[in-house]
Design a protein around this motif. Sequence first.
Motif, PDB file in Angstrom:
ATOM      1  N   GLY A  56       0.779  -1.229   0.000  1.00 50.94           N
ATOM      2  CA  GLY A  56       0.000   0.000   0.000  1.00 50.94           C
ATOM      3  C   GLY A  56       0.814   1.284   0.000  1.00 50.94           C
ATOM      4  N   THR A  57       2.139   1.185  -0.012  1.00 47.42           N
ATOM      5  CA  THR A  57       2.936   2.409   0.155  1.00 47.42           C
ATOM      6  C   THR A  57       2.873   3.319  -1.055  1.00 47.42           C
ATOM      7  N   LEU A 110      -1.767   3.781  -1.741  1.00 48.45           N
ATOM      8  CA  LEU A 110      -2.500   4.657  -0.819  1.00 48.45           C
ATOM      9  C   LEU A 110      -2.061   6.110  -0.985  1.00 48.45           C
ATOM     10  N   ASP A 111      -0.779   6.316  -1.272  1.00 46.91           N
ATOM     11  CA  ASP A 111      -0.273   7.669  -1.537  1.00 46.91           C
ATOM     12  C   ASP A 111      -0.986   8.260  -2.755  1.00 46.91           C
ATOM     13  N   ARG A 134       8.657  -8.748   1.288  1.00 49.47           N
ATOM     14  CA  ARG A 134       8.863  -7.326   1.555  1.00 49.47           C
ATOM     15  C   ARG A 134      10.245  -6.912   1.057  1.00 49.47           C
ATOM     16  N   LEU A 182      18.072  -1.211  -0.881  1.00 52.18           N
ATOM     17  CA  LEU A 182      18.331  -0.434   0.325  1.00 52.18           C
ATOM     18  C   LEU A 182      18.520   1.044   0.033  1.00 52.18           C
ATOM     19  N   ALA A 221      13.638   4.630  -0.949  1.00 50.80           N
ATOM     20  CA  ALA A 221      12.638   4.938   0.084  1.00 50.80           C
ATOM     21  C   ALA A 221      13.275   5.053   1.469  1.00 50.80           C
ATOM     22  N   SER A 222      12.497   4.669   2.489  1.00 53.02           N
ATOM     23  CA  SER A 222      12.960   4.715   3.875  1.00 53.02           C
ATOM     24  C   SER A 222      12.779   3.330   4.466  1.00 53.02           C
ATOM     25  N   ALA A 223      13.340   3.120   5.649  1.00 52.78           N
ATOM     26  CA  ALA A 223      13.233   1.814   6.283  1.00 52.78           C
ATOM     27  C   ALA A 223      11.772   1.423   6.498  1.00 52.78           C
ATOM     28  N   GLN A 224      10.961   2.385   6.926  1.00 52.99           N
ATOM     29  CA  GLN A 224       9.545   2.065   7.178  1.00 52.99           C
ATOM     30  C   GLN A 224       8.858   1.625   5.881  1.00 52.99           C
ATOM     31  N   LEU A 225       9.141   2.347   4.800  1.00 54.59           N
ATOM     32  CA  LEU A 225       8.514   2.002   3.533  1.00 54.59           C
ATOM     33  C   LEU A 225       9.027   0.666   3.024  1.00 54.59           C
ATOM     34  N   ARG A 226      10.326   0.392   3.197  1.00 55.66           N
ATOM     35  CA  ARG A 226      10.888  -0.881   2.739  1.00 55.66           C
ATOM     36  C   ARG A 226      10.319  -2.061   3.522  1.00 55.66           C
ATOM     37  N   ASN A 227       9.935  -1.811   4.756  1.00 50.40           N
ATOM     38  CA  ASN A 227       9.351  -2.892   5.562  1.00 50.40           C
ATOM     39  C   ASN A 227       7.964  -3.273   5.071  1.00 50.40           C
ATOM     40  N   TYR A 240      16.818   8.786   0.988  1.00 53.05           N
ATOM     41  CA  TYR A 240      15.374   8.979   0.930  1.00 53.05           C
ATOM     42  C   TYR A 240      14.999   9.998  -0.149  1.00 53.05           C
TER      43      TYR A 240
END
Lengths: 165, 343
Positions: free
Chosen positions: B30-31, B34-35, B74, B96, B99-105, B230
């Motif tokens: 959804g990253t 949803l955006d 993921r 890596l 994006a960011s760590a949160q988005l990569r998760n 990022y």
Amino acid sequence: MAYSINLTVNGDGREVEIEDPRVTLLDLLRNHLHLTGAKKGCDRGQCGACTVLVDGRRINSCLALAVAMDRTEVLTIEGVAGDDGLHPVQEAFIAHDGLQCGFCTPGQIMSAIGLINEGQAGDDPERIRECMSGNLCRCGAYFGITQAIQEAQNRRSGTDRRSAA
Amino acid sequence: MNRFEYLRPNSVSEAVAAGSEPGSAYLAGGTNLLDLMKAGIARPTRLVDVTRLPDLDRIERRADGTLRIGALVRNATLAHDQDFVRSYPSVAEALLSGASAQLRNAATVGGNIMQRSRHVFHAALASVSDAAEDDGRYSAILGWSKACSAVHPSDFCVPLVALDAKVEIEGKTGRREVSLENFYHLPEDSPEIATVLQPGDLISAVILPARAGTFSPHTSYLKLRERTSYAFALVSAVACLDIEDGKIAEARIALGGVAPKPWRARSAEDVLKGAVPGEAAFRRAADVALADARPSRDNAFKIELSRRVVLRVLLSAAKGSPDRLPPLPSSPFSTTPGVPHDA
């Protein structure tokens, strides 16, 4: 049409009825469950102020639909302290002045806990900064935040001799 | 965001049936979706949540030497899988760097391939003044048309295309495979990044061919951007070299941030066949790779920048893949010795 979801939030099982599927996990936490620690900074996954842990992984709760969180375990800033005191990351943020206004701080702390659990950054401030790049701090407390995470990580891995068991 | 119906099917066939209905979109991490929905750019009336479908989240080495990566894996999971990092370090490093760590998760392999360009934001939201200010730094220099000069934003797809990755698709007529390179249409007429997906088609896996692992000792991904982390690439490139007896037996080169799809530079690869690895050969290859480049906006600088990125990434690959992924994935600071990024 209402959607019914069951999820665990900070260890408590919750059953929630969601009327509007557009409700994000962030909206659910703040508006429905009154856990206002997670913040709506940008609502687009760019600032990290909404960071929480879902099934142990740090994510942007603004880009997660609540209806998709059925049977997940969510940890927010309200749930990280223990009965015996603050979480080591919380203590480290205070000790190293890792905040000013505090708006980004719940997201920073949740992201830091997620980072430490991921185990990728080690003691390297460059790796820590890179792995925290999804959390913005408009007050610019990055130096203290990085130091706090280093200390919390060292305490956890036992390399910091100052932390007595 | 418009209202929508939310479904969570239990099987791939249920998902495909639901996804075939007009107005349906698949929801995974959804990253991106949803955006786009929050911006009012994507307006599906039904979301089909595929995250709980069984057997789509495995990383599987098969008997024929291919690697099958389930579409629901993921980004972070794949990038930190030790076997994967060892065999395909440039793919891991590219993941890596995004994006960011949160988005990569949260983001999935399938979703990464389905990313839409930032152009769709600009096209939908730009005012006249915005258009004037947009100097085209995020516009294409290869493969573009008057209808669309957007660039494909993925880092992950660049080394995948270089390594001849395939996309496995489940659809109404069953399962099929398409090369990732041919998965995307060039936008001659339509102002969107279009793919070969038909209604109901669901990406089920990405497959790396057996040969892809041979390049692991000499591979590099370099990403130039305006922030250290990022941010999307201005220009990025991957180089994979198979060096035998001091000569390049085979080279793979692909570029990101320069075209509406990840851009394989085959003529540059041909130039390097049998060549001794070194600056002279790599400069020739870089010139050939950008020979057909044309500015689509006021962005001619990207052509010279791309030439230099191709040269640099070839030099980096020739030096050898690092033992450990650097602190700043794909950063020029990681490939330039003696230049500290920060105190």
